[in-house]
Design a protein around this motif. Structure first.
Motif, mmCIF file in Angstrom:
data_model
loop_
_atom_site.group_PDB
_atom_site.id
_atom_site.type_symbol
_atom_site.label_atom_id
_atom_site.label_comp_id
_atom_site.label_asym_id
_atom_site.label_seq_id
_atom_site.Cartn_x
_atom_site.Cartn_y
_atom_site.Cartn_z
ATOM 1 N N LYS A 37 -21.296 0.402 9.061
ATOM 2 C CA LYS A 37 -21.833 0.152 7.721
ATOM 3 C C LYS A 37 -20.716 0.186 6.677
ATOM 4 N N GLN A 38 -20.910 -0.614 5.634
ATOM 5 C CA GLN A 38 -19.962 -0.580 4.520
ATOM 6 C C GLN A 38 -20.313 0.595 3.599
ATOM 7 N N ASN A 39 -19.263 1.173 3.029
ATOM 8 C CA ASN A 39 -19.441 2.283 2.090
ATOM 9 C C ASN A 39 -19.017 1.802 0.702
ATOM 10 N N PRO A 40 -19.954 1.739 -0.249
ATOM 11 C CA PRO A 40 -19.633 1.216 -1.593
ATOM 12 C C PRO A 40 -18.508 1.979 -2.280
ATOM 13 N N SER A 41 -18.270 3.221 -1.873
ATOM 14 C CA SER A 41 -17.219 4.016 -2.522
ATOM 15 C C SER A 41 -15.821 3.712 -1.975
ATOM 16 N N ASP A 42 -15.726 2.921 -0.902
ATOM 17 C CA ASP A 42 -14.411 2.542 -0.362
ATOM 18 C C ASP A 42 -13.682 1.630 -1.343
ATOM 19 N N GLU A 43 -12.380 1.836 -1.480
ATOM 20 C CA GLU A 43 -11.577 0.929 -2.297
ATOM 21 C C GLU A 43 -11.589 -0.452 -1.643
ATOM 22 N N PRO A 44 -11.933 -1.509 -2.356
ATOM 23 C CA PRO A 44 -12.050 -2.833 -1.734
ATOM 24 C C PRO A 44 -10.734 -3.318 -1.135
ATOM 25 N N ALA A 45 -10.858 -4.232 -0.182
ATOM 26 C CA ALA A 45 -9.682 -4.749 0.514
ATOM 27 C C ALA A 45 -8.747 -5.504 -0.420
ATOM 28 N N SER A 46 -9.270 -6.032 -1.517
ATOM 29 C CA SER A 46 -8.419 -6.758 -2.468
ATOM 30 C C SER A 46 -7.305 -5.862 -3.018
ATOM 31 N N GLU A 47 -7.613 -4.561 -3.204
ATOM 32 C CA GLU A 47 -6.598 -3.618 -3.682
ATOM 33 C C GLU A 47 -5.548 -3.370 -2.599
ATOM 34 N N LEU A 48 -5.994 -3.298 -1.360
ATOM 35 C CA LEU A 48 -5.063 -3.115 -0.243
ATOM 36 C C LEU A 48 -4.124 -4.318 -0.139
ATOM 37 N N ILE A 49 -4.655 -5.512 -0.291
ATOM 38 C CA ILE A 49 -3.839 -6.723 -0.201
ATOM 39 C C ILE A 49 -2.784 -6.730 -1.307
ATOM 40 N N LYS A 50 -3.151 -6.314 -2.514
ATOM 41 C CA LYS A 50 -2.184 -6.244 -3.616
ATOM 42 C C LYS A 50 -1.042 -5.281 -3.273
ATOM 43 N N LYS A 51 -1.382 -4.130 -2.715
ATOM 44 C CA LYS A 51 -0.353 -3.147 -2.343
ATOM 45 C C LYS A 51 0.593 -3.734 -1.295
ATOM 46 N N ILE A 52 0.021 -4.465 -0.305
ATOM 47 C CA ILE A 52 0.841 -5.081 0.741
ATOM 48 C C ILE A 52 1.774 -6.130 0.131
ATOM 49 N N GLU A 53 1.259 -6.930 -0.795
ATOM 50 C CA GLU A 53 2.085 -7.954 -1.456
ATOM 51 C C GLU A 53 3.232 -7.305 -2.228
ATOM 52 N N ASN A 54 2.942 -6.208 -2.932
ATOM 53 C CA ASN A 54 3.983 -5.504 -3.698
ATOM 54 C C ASN A 54 5.033 -4.908 -2.769
ATOM 55 N N GLU A 55 4.584 -4.324 -1.656
ATOM 56 C CA GLU A 55 5.525 -3.721 -0.703
ATOM 57 C C GLU A 55 6.415 -4.789 -0.070
ATOM 58 N N LYS A 56 5.817 -5.950 0.244
ATOM 59 C CA LYS A 56 6.595 -7.043 0.832
ATOM 60 C C LYS A 56 7.646 -7.542 -0.162
ATOM 61 N N ALA A 57 7.252 -7.676 -1.413
ATOM 62 C CA ALA A 57 8.194 -8.119 -2.447
ATOM 63 C C ALA A 57 9.348 -7.138 -2.592
ATOM 64 N N GLU A 58 9.034 -5.859 -2.470
ATOM 65 C CA GLU A 58 10.071 -4.825 -2.574
ATOM 66 C C GLU A 58 11.043 -4.904 -1.398
ATOM 67 N N LEU A 59 10.527 -5.152 -0.202
ATOM 68 C CA LEU A 59 11.379 -5.273 0.987
ATOM 69 C C LEU A 59 12.309 -6.480 0.874
ATOM 70 N N ILE A 60 11.797 -7.562 0.284
ATOM 71 C CA ILE A 60 12.625 -8.762 0.071
ATOM 72 C C ILE A 60 13.718 -8.451 -0.956
ATOM 73 N N LYS A 61 13.337 -7.762 -2.041
ATOM 74 C CA LYS A 61 14.280 -7.413 -3.090
ATOM 75 C C LYS A 61 15.402 -6.526 -2.553
ATOM 76 N N GLU A 62 15.052 -5.616 -1.632
ATOM 77 C CA GLU A 62 16.047 -4.699 -1.061
ATOM 78 C C GLU A 62 16.868 -5.358 0.046
ATOM 79 N N GLY A 63 16.519 -6.594 0.395
ATOM 80 C CA GLY A 63 17.260 -7.306 1.438
ATOM 81 C C GLY A 63 16.908 -6.874 2.852
ATOM 82 N N LYS A 64 15.793 -6.166 3.003
ATOM 83 C CA LYS A 64 15.399 -5.702 4.338
ATOM 84 C C LYS A 64 14.723 -6.802 5.146
#
Length: 391
Positions: free
Chosen positions: A165-192
């Protein structure tokens, strides 16, 4: 079964009878092949083949009183006699018995009337045995497929958001995707990691099924970092179990990785080889599959061995930017929908191949992070239960 077929018909003079055609047979005679007796090449001569010639490869039995020829026929097919003749076989290319082995072999002989009752009972039971065997084989097939189909259903339900079952109090996946995009951008910036070509937005027409509102569709390339395997020359490999094992597509089963007895090893890997090193917990995907191989194209496994290894070409390492998603992505990639989609991407004759671009563009539904944990827990509970049922 146990009838004479594919016999040859020819008209010849007495002086031209083939050397191997040595025995005139009559209707009701029993032909017993002396070559490979375990094959049970035994048959009764039917009326239409009366007064024909048998080759020397058969021992011809003519039943005399008080012997019923059908009783003798079934006795010749019995394990009692077949196993005994198997013990007496000699030769390599065409293992055979001597006719004297059969001629001198002792057999149980009931009274004639009882022989006939035995034959009647056998012929009454045999159709039932054949019917049972057919039903049993069908059941075995269903039983063999049951475990796999049930597991596939679990994965498909999980992928569509129907397993927990879905739990309405869970942070939606859209927020998780944003965090992943930011982390990926940071890894590119650091040359990793290197910046890769931007993947196209997902259109509604591409989405194969509905998912819960709190989920998001993503392309696999947007949430993973990939590493290709290395193209080894035969001179760089050894069968001696020293150094690091090389993981090829045949090492990857759908659920795990195995090191085989005849595995290739690299004793002293160079820096380029070490770029494809994998460690416990890495997600691997095969980009090739032989056409006769029952394993699916794109088969995926989590490397579960303690010792590090090296990847051969056509095997891809997929590292999740958020590594807590590794198990969920592994299970989703092994779902029937995913493999069906992948199989239609492959190309090549004799060997199906996936291009890296196919992998990067593959769609995956992403649940909220907390729901991912519940899904993985539920999948593993159900898989354990299915394994117990199937034993």
């Amino acid at each position: 079964m146990n009838v004479i077929t594919n016999y040859k018909t020819c008209i010849i003079g007495k002086d031209k009878i083939p050397v191997r055609a040595t025995k005139l047979v009559s209707k009701g005679d029993i032909l017993y092949s002396t070559v490979r007796p375990y094959l049970k090449n035994v048959a009764i001569v039917p009326n239409e083949l009366d007064k024909q010639i048998a080759t020397s490869g058969f021992y011809v039995l003519k039943s005399l009183e008080p012997t019923d020829n059908k009783y003798l026929f079934y006795l010749l097919l019995s394990p009692y006699l077949t196993n005994a003749m198997h013990e007496k076989m000699k030769g390599i290319n065409s293992p055979s018995i001597k006719k004297s082995d059969l001629k001198s072999f002792p057999i149980p002989l009931p009274p004639l009337e009882e022989q006939k009752r035995i034959v009647a009972k056998i012929e009454k039971i045999m159709p039932l045995v054949d019917e049972y065997a057919e039903s049993y084989n069908r059941l075995q097939k269903i039983d063999n497929e049951f475990e796999d189909k049930l597991k596939q259903s679990v994965l498909q339900y999980a992928m569509e958001g129907k397993l927990v079952k879905q739990n309405p109090s869970d942070e939606p996946a859209s927020e998780l995707i944003k965090k992943i995009e930011n982390e990926k951008a940071e890894l590119i910036k650091e040359g990793k990691i290197k910046k890769s070509k931007k993947l196209p937005a997902i259109t509604d027409d591409e989405k194969p099924f509905d998912i819960p509102d709190s989920w998001e569709w993503v392309r696999l390339g947007n949430i993973t970092i990939y590493q290709n395997g290395y193209a080894y020359k035969s001179s760089q490999l050894t069968k001696i179990k020293r150094g690091l094992p090389v993981i090829k597509s045949q090492n990857i089963m759908t659920l795990n990785v195995v090191i085989k007895d005849n595995n290739d090893y690299v004793e002293q890997p160079n820096d380029r080889m070490l770029r494809s090193q994998i460690n416990k917990g890495d997600l691997l995907m095969c980009l090739s599959s032989q056409s006769q191989n029952p394993e699916p194209l794109g088969k995926t496994a989590i490397y579960n061995l303690d010792e590090p290894a090296l990847l051969n070409q056509r095997v891809l390492k997929l590292k999740l930017i958020d590594q807590s998603m590794t198990k969920l992505v592994f299970y989703f990639i092994n779902s029937p929908w995913f493999h069906y989609t992948v199989s239609h991407k492959g190309s090549g004759s004799g060997q199906s191949n996936l291009k890296l671009n196919h992998v990067r563009n593959m769609l995956l539904p992403v649940p909220p992070l907390e729901e991912q944990k519940r899904i993985v827990t539920k999948i593993e509970e159900l898989m354990t239960s299915i394994n117990k049922i199937s034993k």
